[in-house]
Design a protein around this motif. Structure first.
Motif, mmCIF file in Angstrom:
data_model
loop_
_atom_site.group_PDB
_atom_site.id
_atom_site.type_symbol
_atom_site.label_atom_id
_atom_site.label_comp_id
_atom_site.label_asym_id
_atom_site.label_seq_id
_atom_site.Cartn_x
_atom_site.Cartn_y
_atom_site.Cartn_z
ATOM 1 N N ALA A 1 0.821 -1.213 0.000
ATOM 2 C CA ALA A 1 0.000 0.000 0.000
ATOM 3 C C ALA A 1 0.851 1.257 0.000
ATOM 4 O O ALA A 1 0.315 2.358 -0.138
ATOM 5 N N SER A 2 2.160 1.104 0.184
ATOM 6 C CA SER A 2 3.167 2.169 0.221
ATOM 7 C C SER A 2 3.138 2.905 1.555
ATOM 8 O O SER A 2 2.085 2.995 2.211
ATOM 9 N N PRO A 3 4.293 3.470 1.973
ATOM 10 C CA PRO A 3 4.320 4.284 3.187
ATOM 11 C C PRO A 3 3.381 5.486 3.149
ATOM 12 O O PRO A 3 3.033 6.030 4.194
ATOM 13 N N LEU A 4 2.950 5.891 1.948
ATOM 14 C CA LEU A 4 2.006 7.005 1.854
ATOM 15 C C LEU A 4 0.676 6.671 2.518
ATOM 16 O O LEU A 4 -0.060 7.560 2.930
ATOM 17 N N SER A 5 0.362 5.390 2.631
ATOM 18 C CA SER A 5 -0.884 4.984 3.282
ATOM 19 C C SER A 5 -0.754 4.938 4.793
ATOM 20 O O SER A 5 -1.749 5.041 5.513
ATOM 21 N N GLY A 6 0.461 4.735 5.294
ATOM 22 C CA GLY A 6 0.650 4.535 6.722
ATOM 23 C C GLY A 6 0.107 3.214 7.221
ATOM 24 O O GLY A 6 0.028 2.977 8.421
ATOM 25 N N GLN A 7 -0.258 2.309 6.306
ATOM 26 C CA GLN A 7 -0.946 1.083 6.691
ATOM 27 C C GLN A 7 -0.210 -0.193 6.288
ATOM 28 O O GLN A 7 -0.741 -1.290 6.452
ATOM 29 N N GLY A 8 0.992 -0.072 5.773
ATOM 30 C CA GLY A 8 1.715 -1.255 5.331
ATOM 31 C C GLY A 8 1.976 -2.247 6.445
ATOM 32 O O GLY A 8 1.831 -3.467 6.252
ATOM 33 N N THR A 9 2.354 -1.762 7.617
ATOM 34 C CA THR A 9 2.640 -2.650 8.736
ATOM 35 C C THR A 9 1.374 -3.332 9.228
ATOM 36 O O THR A 9 1.374 -4.529 9.539
ATOM 37 N N SER A 10 0.287 -2.591 9.282
ATOM 38 C CA SER A 10 -0.975 -3.186 9.714
ATOM 39 C C SER A 10 -1.447 -4.249 8.718
ATOM 40 O O SER A 10 -1.944 -5.305 9.115
#
Length: 377
Positions: free
Chosen positions: A294-303
């Motif tokens: 989802a890219s770091p732009l989403s802030g949701q990659g880790t989740s």
């Protein structure tokens, strides 16, 4: 259906290894790096991913090492403050919510602690050939002897080798989002105390925040660009591309670029989505960034990595239940994993595109981070 090779010892791969071991599988994790990777930016564990962390037994540990930011300042191109907030930060969102921001390396260290006792970990090696046969997947490694596994999971990131071997050239699946990001660490020469600063000038900008009890800072340099056609293995080329993009910026930029040139933990890549029609083929499946970055732009990659690992392990465990292990049911497990995860992935990928150059709305993030049920059977 017992032995599982997981390529990649990041958040997705280690979480999957923990849960596969929990369900009675014999996971092996292979990682091309010689040791756990240091450095990296702060990452977020949000919404339903917090439930995964708690079920994995790492909830207390990650809360203990979370960042403790008090707020942020926005600076003009000369470093003068033009706005400040004590309610939110660009990297972590609102300061009064239950989400957890922590360093990627801290999260992976905690996950390593969960799997060391029950999982085979192989560092300094990588997959080179995958051949599926009736008795499993025959795997050739760069250094180790060939082996056969019942299943193979590619959790090896944006430039997944497993994806390339099984599904084809990555250019078919990577969708550049118009931005590149470089991350590295250095001494806290700004003497920041639990406070972030952000500066933008034209198509380039950076964020700086302190870590390690304010003794260090992490620097994120981002710039807009069409695809550069760079070699993702050529670190010196990546340093040059970043330095060129920031050469005209003022304030502390020259000092940052000097530190970047010497940083041992330098990271650089395109902000991109991975979009695929299917995340599995035969006995091989993809997890996390390898299948649906989802890219770091989403802030949701880790989740997405945490939740995807939990769901995939659950579905494989359910398929393996019964007196004869329901052999051959991996295909149904992979299909169910994708059925459950794809709407969640698409919603989280969408928030990366909602507000180009800035964060998505709080409402969109709240919807996306909770848009799946862990107990959906």
């Amino acid at each position: 259906m017992k032995t599982v090779l997981i390529s990649g010892a990041g958040v997705a791969g280690l979480t999957l290894a923990h849960w596969l071991h929990h369900y009675g599988f014999e996971p092996t994790v292979v990682e091309k790096a010689a040791a756990p990777r240091p450095g990296g930016q702060a990452v977020d564990v949000r919404g339903v991913a917090l439930d995964v962390a708690d079920r994995t037994g790492i909830g207390s540990a990650i809360r203990n090492v979370r960042t403790r930011m008090r707020g942020m300042s926005l600076l003009d191109p000369d470093g003068n403050e033009i706005h400040r907030s004590t309610e939110e930060t660009f990297s972590g969102g609102r300061l009064d919510n239950d989400d957890i921001e922590l360093l990627r390396e801290d999260l992976t260290d905690i996950l390593y602690g969960r799997v060391r006792a029950g999982v085979e970990l192989v560092h300094g090696d990588s997959v080179t050939v995958l051949t599926e046969r009736t008795n499993g997947v025959h795997v050739t490694f760069e250094r180790g002897a060939p082996r056969v596994f019942d299943l193979v999971i590619g959790a090896d990131g944006l430039h997944s080798r497993v994806r390339e071997l099984v599904f084809g050239e990555e250019s078919r699946f990577l969708h550049h989002l118009g931005t590149y990001l470089a991350v590295f660490g250095m001494e806290n020469f700004l003497e920041l105390t639990d406070w972030q600063v952000w500066l933008r000038d034209g198509t380039a900008g950076y964020g700086i925040y302190p870590v390690r009890a304010n003794t260090e800072i992490r620097v994120m340099l981002g710039f807009e660009s069409a695809p550069l056609g760079h070699d993702h293995r050529d670190i010196e080329q990546q340093r040059r591309l970043t330095a060129d993009a920031f050469a005209a910026l003022r304030w502390e930029t020259p000092r940052l670029l000097k530190a970047m040139a010497e940083a041992p933990d330098f990271y650089f890549d395109s902000m991109a989505h991975v979009r695929m029609g299917s995340w599995s083929r035969g006995r091989v499946a993809l997890l996390g960034d390898a299948g649906y970055c989802a890219s770091p732009l989403s802030g949701q990659g880790t989740s997405l990595a945490l939740v995807g690992a939990y769901v995939l392990a659950y579905e494989l465990g359910r398929a393996a239940e019964g007196p004869q292990g329901r052999a051959g049911r991996h295909g149904a497990a992979f299909a169910r994993y994708e059925e459950r995860m794809r709407p969640f992935v698409e919603m989280n990928q969408a928030i990366a595109l909602e507000n180009p150059g800035g964060p998505a709305s709080e409402e969109s993030v709240d919807r996306a981070k909770n848009a799946i049920s862990l107990d959906d059977a």
